[in-house]
Design an enzyme around this catalytic site. Structure first.
Site, short mmCIF file in Angstrom:
data_model
loop_
_atom_site.label_atom_id
_atom_site.label_comp_id
_atom_site.label_asym_id
_atom_site.label_seq_id
_atom_site.Cartn_x
_atom_site.Cartn_y
_atom_site.Cartn_z
NE ARG A 158 35.82 -43.81 -19.73
CZ ARG A 158 35.09 -44.89 -19.83
NH1 ARG A 158 35.68 -46.06 -19.95
NH2 ARG A 158 33.78 -44.83 -19.82
CG HIS A 191 28.94 -34.99 -11.41
ND1 HIS A 191 30.07 -35.76 -11.66
CD2 HIS A 191 28.05 -35.33 -12.36
CE1 HIS A 191 29.85 -36.51 -12.72
NE2 HIS A 191 28.62 -36.27 -13.17
NE ARG A 228 28.16 -67.04 -12.08
CZ ARG A 228 27.53 -68.20 -12.04
NH1 ARG A 228 27.22 -68.82 -13.17
NH2 ARG A 228 27.22 -68.75 -10.91
CG HIS A 232 31.25 -34.32 -16.26
ND1 HIS A 232 31.51 -33.69 -17.45
CD2 HIS A 232 30.24 -35.18 -16.53
CE1 HIS A 232 30.71 -34.18 -18.39
NE2 HIS A 232 29.93 -35.08 -17.85
CE LYS A 240 32.32 -43.92 -16.51
NZ LYS A 240 32.21 -42.63 -15.82
CD GLU A 294 28.42 -35.03 -21.47
OE1 GLU A 294 29.66 -35.05 -21.68
OE2 GLU A 294 27.94 -35.17 -20.33
CD GLU A 309 36.03 -42.46 -15.31
OE1 GLU A 309 35.74 -41.84 -14.29
OE2 GLU A 309 35.18 -42.86 -16.12
CE LYS A 333 32.49 -41.60 -23.16
NZ LYS A 333 31.22 -41.84 -22.49
CG HIS A 382 24.67 -34.75 -17.40
ND1 HIS A 382 25.38 -34.76 -16.22
CD2 HIS A 382 25.55 -35.14 -18.36
CE1 HIS A 382 26.63 -35.14 -16.46
NE2 HIS A 382 26.76 -35.37 -17.75
CG ASN A 434 35.34 -37.10 -15.16
OD1 ASN A 434 34.20 -37.46 -15.47
ND2 ASN A 434 36.19 -37.88 -14.55
ZN ZN Z 1 28.39 -36.14 -18.77
#
Ligand code: ZN
Ligand code: ADP
Length: 341
Positions: free
Chosen positions: A226, A237, A112, A233, A134, A176, A222, A212, A250, A230
Site C-alpha cells: 500500500r 508533503h 464506539r 507524496h 483513513k 491522484e 499500510e 487503489k 494536494h 505514496n
Molecule cells: Zn494524496
C-alpha cells in the site's frame, strides 16, 4: 452505475460509482442516520442532501480543511445524540475529503463506532478517499495527527456532483488520477490521453477505485504494497508543509512530487529514463505543474519529519518504469547530492 466490492474480510464494503448512483442507492443505507456536509455542498445540493435522512438530520459545517478539528468532533457527537442515533444508525459524509475525514472519525468514535457511509462529491474524494478507510482531524501541532482506520459500510460516488466542481478542485483530483495511471493502470493512461476527460468521468472514477482497491486489499494497514500509493507524496508533503498548505493544493504538490521522484530515480539508476516523458506528458496535458521554483534545499529537510519514515533514512517510492513501483531507501545525504548543486 458500476459496483466494486472492496474485499477486506469482514470489513468488506461496496463502492457504487457513476452518474446518478445516489438516486439508485438503497434507501436502507441512510435509514435512521445523520448527514454531515459542508456549507458549499449544502448550498448546491440541499434537496439531495435533505432527502437522505430528512432535513432535520443534517449537520452543516464550514467548508475547508479548517473544519477538521477535535472541537468539531464534540459538536457532531452531541448532534448525533440529540438526533437519537443508535448503535446501528449510519453517519453519512456528503462532501469532499474533508467531510470524509471528519464525519468518518466522528462515526468511528460515536458509541464506539456506528456505520459510516461516504457520499464523496469531489474528484479527489471519489478517486482517493473513498477507498482506504483513513479518517482524521487536525491538531494545532499538525495535519491528520489524530485519526484511525475505519472502513465505511458503503461508498456512493455519484459523478454528477463533479458538474459543479471548480476547475482547480478537478485538478487536485487529477494529480491522484495521474498517480494511479503511473502506478499501473494502462486503461487510465489511455483515458487520460484520449479526448475530453469530462465525457469519461464514470470510467475514470471507476478505474481509479479499481487501482487503489487492488493496493489496499493487499495491505489494509499500510505496512507493505500500500505504501506504493505514496508515490509523489514524500516530496509532495514536504512542499505542502513548506508552503503552509497555501500555495499548492494536494494534487499539484503530488504532481511536482512525482516529477521529483522520477528525477531522483533516474539519478539513482532505478528509474528507466523514458518514464520521465510518460509522466510529464500526462501532467502537462492536464495543466498540472511538474516543477517548482522553491529551492530543494528549503523543503528537502522537511522530508525527514514525515511520519512514514523510520530512522534517519527516507523511504521513497520510485518507479522502475510506468506500472513498476519499488520502495527505495536513501540517506538524506544521497538526496542532497541529487538535488543540491
Ligand atoms: Zn494524496
Ligand atoms: P478535497 O475533496 O479536495 O479533499 P474538500 O472536502 O475541502 O477537499 O472540498 C474542496 C472544496 O470543494 C470545498 O470548498 C467544498 O465545499 C467544495 N465542494 C465539494 N464538493 C463540491 C461539488 N460537488 N461542487 C462544488 N464544490 C464542491
Amino acid at each position: 452505475m458500476r459496483e466494486r466490492v472492496i474485499r477486506l474480510g469482514e470489513r468488506s464494503y461496496p463502492v457504487y460509482a457513476g452518474r446518478g448512483a445516489l438516486g439508485r442507492a438503497a434507501p436502507s443505507l441512510f435509514e435512521g442516520g445523520a448527514v454531515v456536509t459542508d456549507e458549499n455542498v449544502y448550498r448546491l445540493y440541499r434537496d439531495r442532501v435533505d432527502s437522505l435522512c430528512g432535513p432535520e438530520r443534517v449537520a452543516v459545517v464550514p467548508a475547508g480543511e479548517g473544519a477538521k478539528t477535535p472541537e468539531r468532533l464534540a459538536v457532531l457527537w452531541s448532534f448525533f445524540a440529540r438526533a437519537g442515533l443508535k448503535r446501528g444508525s449510519p453517519v453519512i459524509a456528503a462532501g469532499g475529503g474533508v467531510m470524509g475525514d471528519l464525519a468518518g472519525f466522528a462515526a468511528a468514535t460515536y458509541m464506539r463506532g456506528v456505520p459510516f457511509v461516504q457520499v464523496p462529491t469531489t474528484l479527489l474524494a471519489q478517486v482517493d478517499a473513498s477507498v482506504g478507510g483513513k479518517v482524521a482531524v487536525n491538531l494545532p501541532e499538525g495535519k491528520n495527527l489524530a485519526g484511525s482506520f475505519y472502513q465505511p459500510r458503503a461508498v456512493v460516488a455519484d459523478t454528477s456532483f463533479l458538474d459543479t466542481l471548480p476547475e482547480r478542485e478537478i485538478k487536485t483530483g487529477l494529480g491522484e488520477v495521474v498517480k494511479h495511471a503511473m502506478l499501473g493502470s494502462g486503461r487510465l493512461a489511455e483515458l487520460l490521453t484520449g479526448g475530453d476527460i469530462g465525457a469519461h468521468w464514470d470510467e475514470i472514477v471507476f478505474e481509479n477505485i479499481q487501482t487503489k482497491a487492488e493496493y489496499v486489499e493487499r495491505d489494509e494497514r499500510e505496512s507493505g504494497p500500500r505504501m506504493f500509493l505514496n508515490f509523489g507524496h514524500t516530496f509532495g508533503h514536504a512542499l505542502e508543509a513548506y508552503t503552509r498548505y497555501e500555495r499548492y493544493n494536494h494534487g499539484e504538490a503530488v504532481a511536482i512530487g512525482m516529477a521529483l521522484a522520477v528525477r531522483a530515480g533516474i539519478a539513482l539508476g532505478v528509474t528507466a529514463p523514458e518514464t520521465r516523458g510518460a509522466l510529464l506528458g500526462l501532467l502537462e496535458r492536464h495543466g498540472l505543474p511538474c516543477e517548482t521554483d522553491i529551492p530543494p534545499a528549503a523543503f528537502l529537510p522537511l522530508m525527514r519529519g514525515d511520519k512514514k519514515n523510520q530512522g534517519g533514512d527516507i523511504t521513497l517510492v520510485l518507479l522502475k518504469s510506468p506500472g513498476q513501483p519499488v520502495a527505495h531507501r536513501v540517506s538524506p545525504g544521497e538526496l542532497d547530492k541529487i538535488f543540491i548543486p
